[in-house]
Write a protein that holds these residues in place. Structure first.
Motif, mmCIF file in Angstrom:
data_model
loop_
_atom_site.group_PDB
_atom_site.id
_atom_site.type_symbol
_atom_site.label_atom_id
_atom_site.label_comp_id
_atom_site.label_asym_id
_atom_site.label_seq_id
_atom_site.Cartn_x
_atom_site.Cartn_y
_atom_site.Cartn_z
ATOM 1 N N LEU A 98 37.967 21.101 61.839
ATOM 2 C CA LEU A 98 38.912 20.463 62.759
ATOM 3 C C LEU A 98 39.617 21.492 63.636
ATOM 4 O O LEU A 98 40.037 21.180 64.757
ATOM 5 N N ALA A 99 39.735 22.725 63.131
ATOM 6 C CA ALA A 99 40.390 23.789 63.894
ATOM 7 C C ALA A 99 39.481 24.404 64.951
ATOM 8 O O ALA A 99 39.909 25.294 65.688
ATOM 9 N N GLY A 100 38.252 23.939 65.026
ATOM 10 C CA GLY A 100 37.335 24.456 66.036
ATOM 11 C C GLY A 100 36.603 25.706 65.616
ATOM 12 O O GLY A 100 36.154 26.494 66.452
ATOM 13 N N ALA A 101 36.451 25.901 64.304
ATOM 14 C CA ALA A 101 35.706 27.037 63.782
ATOM 15 C C ALA A 101 34.537 26.533 62.941
ATOM 16 O O ALA A 101 34.389 25.328 62.728
ATOM 17 N N ARG A 102 33.712 27.473 62.470
ATOM 18 C CA ARG A 102 32.546 27.112 61.663
ATOM 19 C C ARG A 102 32.636 27.789 60.303
ATOM 20 O O ARG A 102 32.619 29.025 60.228
ATOM 21 N N ASN A 103 32.742 27.003 59.254
ATOM 22 C CA ASN A 103 32.731 27.530 57.900
ATOM 23 C C ASN A 103 31.383 28.186 57.645
ATOM 24 O O ASN A 103 30.340 27.527 57.709
ATOM 25 N N VAL A 104 31.389 29.480 57.341
ATOM 26 C CA VAL A 104 30.107 30.185 57.194
ATOM 27 C C VAL A 104 29.326 29.704 55.968
ATOM 28 O O VAL A 104 28.126 29.962 55.870
ATOM 29 N N PHE A 105 29.992 28.997 55.059
ATOM 30 C CA PHE A 105 29.285 28.470 53.894
ATOM 31 C C PHE A 105 29.204 26.942 53.925
ATOM 32 O O PHE A 105 29.129 26.285 52.882
ATOM 33 N N ALA A 106 29.191 26.395 55.121
ATOM 34 C CA ALA A 106 29.034 24.947 55.267
ATOM 35 C C ALA A 106 27.626 24.488 54.926
ATOM 36 O O ALA A 106 27.358 23.291 54.845
ATOM 37 N N ASP A 107 26.715 25.433 54.711
ATOM 38 C CA ASP A 107 25.329 25.074 54.379
ATOM 39 C C ASP A 107 25.126 24.878 52.877
ATOM 40 O O ASP A 107 24.013 24.564 52.445
ATOM 41 N N CYS A 108 26.187 25.068 52.076
ATOM 42 C CA CYS A 108 26.017 24.840 50.638
ATOM 43 C C CYS A 108 26.683 23.525 50.252
ATOM 44 O O CYS A 108 27.806 23.246 50.669
ATOM 45 N N ASP A 109 25.962 22.706 49.500
ATOM 46 C CA ASP A 109 26.457 21.404 49.079
ATOM 47 C C ASP A 109 27.302 21.557 47.816
ATOM 48 O O ASP A 109 26.904 22.228 46.870
ATOM 49 N N GLY A 110 28.459 20.907 47.810
ATOM 50 C CA GLY A 110 29.379 21.015 46.690
ATOM 51 C C GLY A 110 30.749 21.418 47.186
ATOM 52 O O GLY A 110 30.998 21.473 48.400
ATOM 53 N N ASP A 111 31.678 21.690 46.252
ATOM 54 C CA ASP A 111 33.007 22.122 46.679
ATOM 55 C C ASP A 111 33.127 23.645 46.648
ATOM 56 O O ASP A 111 33.508 24.269 47.631
ATOM 57 N N TYR A 112 32.814 24.239 45.510
ATOM 58 C CA TYR A 112 32.836 25.695 45.385
ATOM 59 C C TYR A 112 31.521 26.175 44.785
ATOM 60 O O TYR A 112 30.851 25.447 44.062
ATOM 61 N N ARG A 113 31.177 27.426 45.057
ATOM 62 C CA ARG A 113 30.100 28.063 44.306
ATOM 63 C C ARG A 113 30.285 29.566 44.381
ATOM 64 O O ARG A 113 30.949 30.091 45.285
ATOM 65 N N GLN A 114 29.707 30.247 43.424
ATOM 66 C CA GLN A 114 29.740 31.703 43.456
ATOM 67 C C GLN A 114 28.635 32.208 44.370
ATOM 68 O O GLN A 114 27.535 31.663 44.397
ATOM 69 N N ALA A 115 28.945 33.228 45.132
ATOM 70 C CA ALA A 115 27.975 33.843 46.025
ATOM 71 C C ALA A 115 27.998 35.349 45.760
ATOM 72 O O ALA A 115 28.671 35.823 44.841
ATOM 73 N N GLY A 116 27.284 36.085 46.570
ATOM 74 C CA GLY A 116 27.308 37.543 46.478
ATOM 75 C C GLY A 116 27.886 38.114 47.757
ATOM 76 O O GLY A 116 27.883 37.447 48.802
ATOM 77 N N TRP A 117 28.414 39.317 47.671
ATOM 78 C CA TRP A 117 28.951 39.913 48.896
ATOM 79 C C TRP A 117 27.859 40.135 49.929
ATOM 80 O O TRP A 117 28.129 40.149 51.137
ATOM 81 N N GLU A 118 26.622 40.256 49.451
ATOM 82 C CA GLU A 118 25.519 40.381 50.405
ATOM 83 C C GLU A 118 25.396 39.106 51.254
ATOM 84 O O GLU A 118 25.007 39.167 52.431
ATOM 85 N N ASP A 119 25.757 37.955 50.667
ATOM 86 C CA ASP A 119 25.726 36.702 51.421
ATOM 87 C C ASP A 119 26.806 36.695 52.495
ATOM 88 O O ASP A 119 26.581 36.241 53.623
#
Length: 357
Positions: free
Chosen positions: A254-275
């Motif tokens: 809504l703020a006019g930005a793009r969540n860089v992890f909008a491609d993952c389904d769910g609420d939270y998940r663990q990722a790596g710093w490489e991601d």
């Protein structure tokens, strides 16, 4: 949990409204309050939990315990704060706006993080408002040894949820608006007999979000900056990221930005710093939870920023190099509340200078 008078044909059923809160993506945010909207103080009122189980209220609760500062703040804003007898995750002094702060400081603290089971069951409450449910990244050991539905019933405590966060993981589609938050506010207003005030709060939120949409909503997707919510309190060894079912995804969008992890389904998940490095976000929000005072919060923000600037894996990120680091609290971004709309405006003003704010 099921409790109260179930299945009454005369009940004002908010189940459909709350189902909308756990439903699909972008839609008219007014849809959460259409058919069946109760009048001020109209009872009985029914609400549902994440599984669809119904709880019915024949009158307003008199002794409420809140799981955290966000649900406490909502009740204070609704004018039902005098019914609150205890809370977990208490707000630090000065962290709530204006006159809400003094009133919040008078509420008994049942737990500095998650309320211990024995304290909750022995609190004398007739209603427990639960923000977390199965959320596992709120600190304090997650939900820990939470009471069972049978234990809540035996203690005479009805158990309802802020579904926009507690039920987020069960959503079937991404969350891209604040309709689920509006549904939570509307439902709490109906349960506590403050529906008129709930409508005022929702209208105020919509006004702020509409202003942002007018300012930046026409920005092409390709021109919207990328944005990463850095949940510093979830740990730095392996980042916990906000996916497209989490409320933060809607706030960022809504703020006019793009969540860089909008491609993952769910609420939270663990990722790596490489991601995160591969995403190389234009902006990073330093997600820090309320520490109990302005000084303690500043210290935590400083620590989060220092970590990003000193860590070899993150110091070269575009957002870090260009000082695009926003200091906005976690709760007002990831948990339902009136200030979600304020966060939308704050992010928009930062990432779209000259357009918003």
């Amino acid at each position: 949990m099921r409790s109260g008078v179930g299945g009454s044909a005369a009940a004002v059923v908010l189940a459909g409204l709350l189902t909308a809160g756990c439903g699909g993506g972008e839609k008219d945010t007014g849809s959460a309050q259409q058919a069946g909207r109760p009048a001020q103080g109209a009872y009985p009122v029914s609400v549902t939990d994440c599984t669809g189980a119904r709880t019915t209220f024949s009158a307003a609760p008199k002794r409420i315990v809140t799981s955290n500062a966000s649900s406490l703040e909502l009740l204070l804003r609704l004018g039902a704060g005098d019914k609150v007898i205890g809370t977990g995750f208490p707000p630090g002094k000065g962290t709530l706006p204006g006159p809400l702060d003094a009133r919040a400081q008078q509420v008994r603290v049942l737990g500095r993080t998650v309320i211990p089971k024995e304290k909750l069951l022995g609190s004398g409450a007739d209603l427990y408002i639960d923000t977390f449910a199965a959320m596992g990244s709120m600190g304090g050991g997650g939900m820990g040894d939470a009471p069972t539905p049978e234990e809540f019933r035996a203690a005479g405590i009805r158990h309802v949820y802020l579904k926009s966060t507690a039920c987020a993981a069960q959503r079937k589609t991404p969350v891209t608006d604040l309709s689920a938050v509006e549904a939570d506010i509307t439902s709490l207003g109906a349960v506590t007999g403050t529906s008129a005030r709930a409508r005022e709060l929702v209208a105020g939120m919509r006004q702020k979000v509409t202003a942002v949409r007018k300012a930046v909503g026409g920005t092409p997707e390709s021109e919207r900056p990328t944005y990463f919510f850095f949940d510093y309190d979830a740990g730095t060894k392996q980042p916990v990221v906000t996916c497209n079912r989490q409320l933060a995804n809607a706030v960022i969008s809504l703020a006019g930005a793009r969540n860089v992890f909008a491609d993952c389904d769910g609420d939270y998940r663990q990722a790596g710093w490489e991601d995160v490095i591969a995403k190389n976000p234009d902006w990073i929000q330093l997600g820090v939870r309320d520490r109990g005072s302005e000084a303690a919060n500043k210290k935590a923000f400083d620590e989060a920023e220092r970590w990003l600037r000193s860590n070899p894996a993150t110091k070269g990120l575009t957002a870090v190099r260009e000082d695009h680091l926003l200091r906005i609290g976690s709760e007002q971004t990831t948990i339902a509340g009136v200030r979600n709309a304020d966060t939308v405006a704050a992010i928009a003003a930062a990432v779209h200078p000259g357009k918003a704010g």
